[in-house]
Design an enzyme around this catalytic site. Structure first.
Site, PDB file in Angstrom:
ATOM      1  CB  ALA A  18      -0.924   0.008   1.214  1.00  0.00           C
ATOM      2  CE  LYS A  19       5.702   0.763  -3.487  1.00  0.00           C
ATOM      3  NZ  LYS A  19       4.865  -0.379  -3.913  1.00  0.00           N
ATOM      4  NE  ARG A  20      -3.035   3.681   1.805  1.00  0.00           N
ATOM      5  CZ  ARG A  20      -3.318   3.253   0.576  1.00  0.00           C
ATOM      6  NH1 ARG A  20      -2.394   3.274  -0.360  1.00  0.00           N
ATOM      7  NH2 ARG A  20      -4.526   2.817   0.276  1.00  0.00           N
TER       8      ARG A  20
END
Length: 292
Positions: free
Chosen positions: A106-108
């Site tokens: 998700a690379k949040r």
């Protein structure tokens, strides 16, 4: 949205220990579940939420007897809106029910209550998109992730923090040398590795892996980013870039040296392209190459 698999978060103890066991049992091969339009078409599936769901579930079915780890690419589900996220939740739940470790790619990354919101979505007990680990971006400062890391730890989940990525746009930033602070003289990428290693120290002393890992692309050279294999003791490494992006599974040892045994070698397009009924055979061949 389907019922969450969150009750399973943390089942079996710490994420790092579960990950180490999965690698020992079935190598570190990680199947990326990336429903690109061309891959959907190759499996005669529509580029809609129903097609995404079928694609993900078929990938899980093929993976579960063969590999221990899968990594759904969140953006490729999210592009179909709420229906795509429903499909993602179903795929996450099915993968975890099948006994797979699931990394939500998700690379949040954000600060304060916003970061807390991301943690509640992906890592907390009761999370609607419960995963064993989630990818995070540290470029608002590694400390901005502390709350998310704590939330993950409380539920037995983990995180993978972007450190040295393979996209050329990132190189100038990630190889920049810090001029002050605790990591003065290190590259940005090496400072992120050092933060993860500090959190892995206790697990490393037990011969296991920490709950905070790093993302290091398989197509980058560690030395170019100021990273040594010795810096990575106890740190799980998620390594995208095997297969279509150019890195070869058989080169794992030469790429990561003594850290190779803690690498999750992620491959998606090379494994997913081709007939779905041959995916199992492709996974078997990849596992054999990685273990050779």
């Amino acid at each position: 949205m389907p019922e969450s698999s969150a009750s399973a978060v943390g089942a079996g103890g710490r994420f790092g220990d579960r990950l180490a066991a999965a690698i020992a049992a079935r190598t570190g091969l990680c199947l990326g579940i990336d429903p690109h339009p061309a891959l959907l078409a190759g499996w005669d599936l529509a580029d809609d939420a129903s097609g995404l769901r079928d694609f993900g579930l078929r990938a899980v079915d093929a993976a579960s007897p063969r590999v221990g780890i899968v990594k759904p690419q969140v953006a490729l589900f999210e592009r179909h809106g709420a229906a795509g996220l429903d499909a993602l939740a179903e795929v996450l739940a099915a993968a975890r029910a099948a006994g797979l470790l699931v990394i939500a790619d998700a690379k949040r990354g954000d600060i304060g209550s916003t970061m807390d919101g991301y943690a509640a979505a992906w890592s907390a007990s009761g999370a609607p998109f419960a995963a064993d680990a989630v990818t995070l971006s540290p470029y608002l400062g590694f400390g901005s992730l502390d709350g998310a890391i704590a939330t993950a730890g409380e539920s037995g989940a983990g995180v993978f923090v972007l450190a040295a990525t393979s996209n050329p746009e990132a190189r100038a930033l990630q190889t920049a040398v810090l001029g002050g602070g605790a990591h003065r003289g290190r590259t940005v990428a090496a400072s992120i590795v050092a933060e993860a290693a500090a959190r892995a120290a206790e697990a490393a002393e037990r011969g296991s892996l920490g709950d905070v890992g790093v993302v290091i692309g398989a197509t980058v050279r560690l030395i170019d980013y100021g990273i040594r294999p010795a810096d990575l003791i106890g740190v799980p490494i998620l390594a995208p870039g095997f297969g279509a992006q150019g890195a070869r599974l058989g080169d794992l040892r030469s790429l990561y040296g003594d850290a190779a045994r803690q690498v999750l070698a992620s491959s998606s397009r090379e494994l997913l392209a081709g007939p779905v009924d041959e995916l199992g055979a492709r996974l078997d061949a990849a596992t054999a190459e990685l273990g050779a």
